[in-house]
Scaffold this active site. Structure first.
Site, PDB file in Angstrom:
ATOM      1  N   GLY A   2       0.762  -1.244   0.000  1.00  0.00           N
ATOM      2  CA  GLY A   2       0.000   0.000   0.000  1.00  0.00           C
ATOM      3  C   GLY A   2       0.787   1.285   0.000  1.00  0.00           C
ATOM      4  O   GLY A   2       0.194   2.369  -0.100  1.00  0.00           O
ATOM      5  N   GLU A  33       4.494  -6.466   2.766  1.00  0.00           N
ATOM      6  CA  GLU A  33       4.298  -7.106   1.458  1.00  0.00           C
ATOM      7  C   GLU A  33       3.979  -6.026   0.436  1.00  0.00           C
ATOM      8  O   GLU A  33       2.894  -5.968  -0.127  1.00  0.00           O
ATOM      9  CB  GLU A  33       3.242  -8.221   1.519  1.00  0.00           C
ATOM     10  CG  GLU A  33       1.993  -7.867   2.236  1.00  0.00           C
ATOM     11  CD  GLU A  33       1.033  -9.035   2.430  1.00  0.00           C
ATOM     12  OE1 GLU A  33       1.473 -10.168   2.681  1.00  0.00           O
ATOM     13  OE2 GLU A  33      -0.172  -8.796   2.343  1.00  0.00           O
ATOM     14  N   GLY A  38       4.195  -4.035  -3.063  1.00  0.00           N
ATOM     15  CA  GLY A  38       4.321  -4.366  -4.477  1.00  0.00           C
ATOM     16  C   GLY A  38       4.681  -3.118  -5.259  1.00  0.00           C
ATOM     17  O   GLY A  38       5.790  -2.955  -5.748  1.00  0.00           O
ATOM     18  N   ARG A  39       3.718  -2.210  -5.310  1.00  0.00           N
ATOM     19  CA  ARG A  39       3.840  -1.014  -6.130  1.00  0.00           C
ATOM     20  C   ARG A  39       5.143  -0.248  -5.908  1.00  0.00           C
ATOM     21  O   ARG A  39       5.832   0.117  -6.841  1.00  0.00           O
ATOM     22  CB  ARG A  39       2.660  -0.083  -5.817  1.00  0.00           C
ATOM     23  CG  ARG A  39       2.550   1.133  -6.712  1.00  0.00           C
ATOM     24  CD  ARG A  39       1.467   2.079  -6.174  1.00  0.00           C
ATOM     25  NE  ARG A  39       0.293   1.377  -5.752  1.00  0.00           N
ATOM     26  CZ  ARG A  39      -0.765   1.102  -6.521  1.00  0.00           C
ATOM     27  NH1 ARG A  39      -0.782   1.517  -7.768  1.00  0.00           N
ATOM     28  NH2 ARG A  39      -1.800   0.440  -6.044  1.00  0.00           N
ATOM     29  N   ARG A  74      -4.728   0.757 -15.591  1.00  0.00           N
ATOM     30  CA  ARG A  74      -5.005   1.636 -14.447  1.00  0.00           C
ATOM     31  C   ARG A  74      -5.731   2.929 -14.821  1.00  0.00           C
ATOM     32  O   ARG A  74      -6.672   3.323 -14.114  1.00  0.00           O
ATOM     33  CB  ARG A  74      -3.725   1.946 -13.655  1.00  0.00           C
ATOM     34  CG  ARG A  74      -3.071   0.689 -13.069  1.00  0.00           C
ATOM     35  CD  ARG A  74      -1.919   1.011 -12.125  1.00  0.00           C
ATOM     36  NE  ARG A  74      -2.373   1.675 -10.934  1.00  0.00           N
ATOM     37  CZ  ARG A  74      -2.302   2.964 -10.695  1.00  0.00           C
ATOM     38  NH1 ARG A  74      -1.748   3.771 -11.569  1.00  0.00           N
ATOM     39  NH2 ARG A  74      -2.768   3.456  -9.580  1.00  0.00           N
ATOM     40  N   CYS A 112     -12.615  -1.289 -28.420  1.00  0.00           N
ATOM     41  CA  CYS A 112     -13.936  -0.742 -28.690  1.00  0.00           C
ATOM     42  C   CYS A 112     -14.632  -0.423 -27.369  1.00  0.00           C
ATOM     43  O   CYS A 112     -15.718  -0.935 -27.067  1.00  0.00           O
ATOM     44  CB  CYS A 112     -14.747  -1.732 -29.508  1.00  0.00           C
ATOM     45  SG  CYS A 112     -13.921  -2.146 -31.044  1.00  0.00           S
TER      46      CYS A 112
HETATM   47  C1  LIG Z   1      -2.197  -5.852  -3.554  1.00  0.00           C
HETATM   48  C2  LIG Z   1      -1.704  -6.368  -2.262  1.00  0.00           C
HETATM   49  C3  LIG Z   1      -0.424  -6.042  -1.805  1.00  0.00           C
HETATM   50  C4  LIG Z   1       0.483  -5.099  -2.534  1.00  0.00           C
HETATM   51  O1  LIG Z   1      -0.071  -3.834  -2.650  1.00  0.00           O
HETATM   52  P1  LIG Z   1       0.768  -2.626  -3.270  1.00  0.00           P
HETATM   53  O2  LIG Z   1      -0.241  -1.529  -3.322  1.00  0.00           O
HETATM   54  O3  LIG Z   1       1.190  -3.088  -4.614  1.00  0.00           O
HETATM   55  O4  LIG Z   1       1.895  -2.366  -2.348  1.00  0.00           O
HETATM   56  C5  LIG Z   1       0.005  -6.617  -0.629  1.00  0.00           C
HETATM   57  N1  LIG Z   1      -0.776  -7.462   0.075  1.00  0.00           N
HETATM   58  C6  LIG Z   1      -2.008  -7.804  -0.328  1.00  0.00           C
HETATM   59  C7  LIG Z   1      -2.795  -8.751   0.494  1.00  0.00           C
HETATM   60  C8  LIG Z   1      -2.528  -7.266  -1.500  1.00  0.00           C
HETATM   61  O5  LIG Z   1      -3.753  -7.592  -1.901  1.00  0.00           O
END
Ligand SMILES: *Cc1c(COP(=O)(O)O)cnc(C)c1O
Length: 413
Positions: free
Chosen positions: A229, A271, A273-274, A309, A340
């Site tokens: 997040g 955890e 990601g982004r 996005r 389309c």
């Molecule tokens: C999507 C997600 C993440 C990663 O979120 P980011 O916004 O990419 O950091 C981590 N944990 C869970 C459970 C998620 O669904």
């Protein structure tokens, strides 16, 4: 305002000779530096671990880079578990943070020895029945009305995820009575959040809970996981989250709440990601057409199947017209794909320099939730992924789909 690129127009022209647009290209050097920055910031924290959220960029080469930097993997499906396994991750280097999970996925997670993070109290018995309970278990907490969430993820009380507060206390007691020995506590309440203090608030909330759970149930937490997040600066005027500040504030809370109560060491995990790969990926696309009707359009050879996005959330992605970085932004365009669907746009009413067909556009910050969210609507094929190596070489890390791939699941006989 401009955003920096790790390659020049000449570099990209050379790459396009070999790999036609559209493609995503990732900057390995910047990914590694960013990973090291995060780990350095949290080097005070006992056994700190980042489990990369695989869904953000499920490419084995990127995962191997992150594995080399010491990251684990956060998986939420069978395919993501298998991907983690194939890059050589196993055991507690994997966390399985899924929801609405089918039994066979729990079985795979157990086989790999992954940390299982349950999304619901009923899954304690479901997991026990189908895969057996592991020694270590984690629960995902949904604070409901106690937290505000944010725009992308919405209000926690409207979200499908996690245990209520009451269920959490009940769940730990239940798991302990069934023989579980080690425990973790997880939450995820924000998404693409640039305010570090909202992440600090999450840490404080979990630290308080660790204390309270210990005091009321006697269950002692081995780790907390703050989820993903953390946001990235999609807009050129935004700033990236200062991980040193984040770390300092979390450390302060750790000392006040965890050390003070004698509950250290408590492992801190995330955890993300982004923020790990997002800013270091770029979608490169060529302008096919210009169209002037009630509005002015430029049409690319990429479409929302390559980057969803903007269409999905109205998200802003910065666009650079290669070779025209110094020209005035005196034209206004909608930048579109070919689906389309009228929401197949990368930008609406964007100020850009005058564009002509053949121009190459770079769409920034596609390193997370970019290629990963791809799909095949309208028969559009998913693009290649390239890796820009630290020595400037370019490696194909996923080829583009072909018509044979597209038709591979049907039989014309
Ligand atoms: C999507 C997600 C993440 C990663 O979120 P980011 O916004 O990419 O950091 C981590 N944990 C869970 C459970 C998620 O669904």
């Amino acid at each position: 305002m401009t955003k920096a690129l790790p390659f020049s127009k000449v570099d990209i022209e050379r790459i396009i000779e070999k790999y036609p647009t559209p493609f995503h290209i990732y900057d390995e050097k910047a990914i590694r530096e960013n990973a090291r920055r995060l780990l350095a910031a949290f080097n005070w924290a006992p056994r700190f671990k980042e489990f990369f959220a695989v869904k953000a960029a499920p490419n084995p080469y990127l995962m191997k880079i992150l594995k080399e930097e010491g990251f684990g993997a956060d998986c939420s499906s069978l395919a993501e578990l298998v991907l983690a396994e194939k890059v050589g991750l196993a055991g507690e280097d994997i966390i399985f943070s899924s929801n609405n999970t089918p039994a066979h996925e729990f079985i795979k997670a157990r086989e790999l020895g992954a940390i299982i993070n349950l999304d619901d109290i009923s899954h304690i018995e479901y997991l026990e029945k189908h895969a057996g309970l592991p020694e270590l278990i984690s629960f995902r907490y949904n604070p409901g009305p106690l937290r505000g969430g944010n725009a992308i993820i919405g209000l926690p009380q409207e979200a499908k995820y996690g245990f209520t507060r009451k269920q959490l206390f009940e769940g730990y007691g239940m798991a302990r009575d069934k023989g579980v020995k080690r425990f973790g506590l997880h939450t995820m309440v924000v998404s693409n959040e640039l305010d570090p203090y909202s992440y600090v608030a999450t840490a404080e909330m979990l630290f308080d809970l660790v204390v309270e759970i210990y005091q009321t149930t006697g269950v002692r937490m081995e780790f907390v996981n703050f989820g993903g997040g953390i946001g990235i600066p999609y807009h050129p005027e935004e700033k990236r989250v200062d991980v040193n500040l984040l770390s300092r504030e979390i450390k302060k809370a750790y000392e006040e709440k965890i050390v003070e109560q004698g509950l250290a060491p408590l492992r801190i995990t995330m955890e993300l990601g982004r923020m790990i790969t997002g800013p270091f990926g770029f979608l490169v696309s060529t302008v096919l057409h210009k169209k002037e009707i009630y509005k002015n359009y430029v049409g690319l050879d990429a479409c929302m199947a390559n980057l969803m996005r903007p269409a999905l959330y109205g998200a802003y992605h910065h666009i650079t017209v290669l070779g025209k970085e110094d020209r005035p932004l005196d034209h206004v365009y909608d930048v579109t794909g070919s689906l389309c669907e009228n929401n197949d746009k990368f930008a609406i009413d964007r100020n850009l320099p005058e564009i002509t067909p053949g121009d190459v556009l770079v769409i920034h910050d596609t390193g997370a939730h970019g290629h990963a969210m791809g799909f095949n609507y309208n028969g559009r094929l998913r693009s290649a992924e390239l890796l820009l190596r630290p020595d400037g070489e370019v490696k194909l890390i996923r080829r583009a789909e072909t018509l044979d791939d597209y038709f591979a699941t049907v039989d014309f006989k």
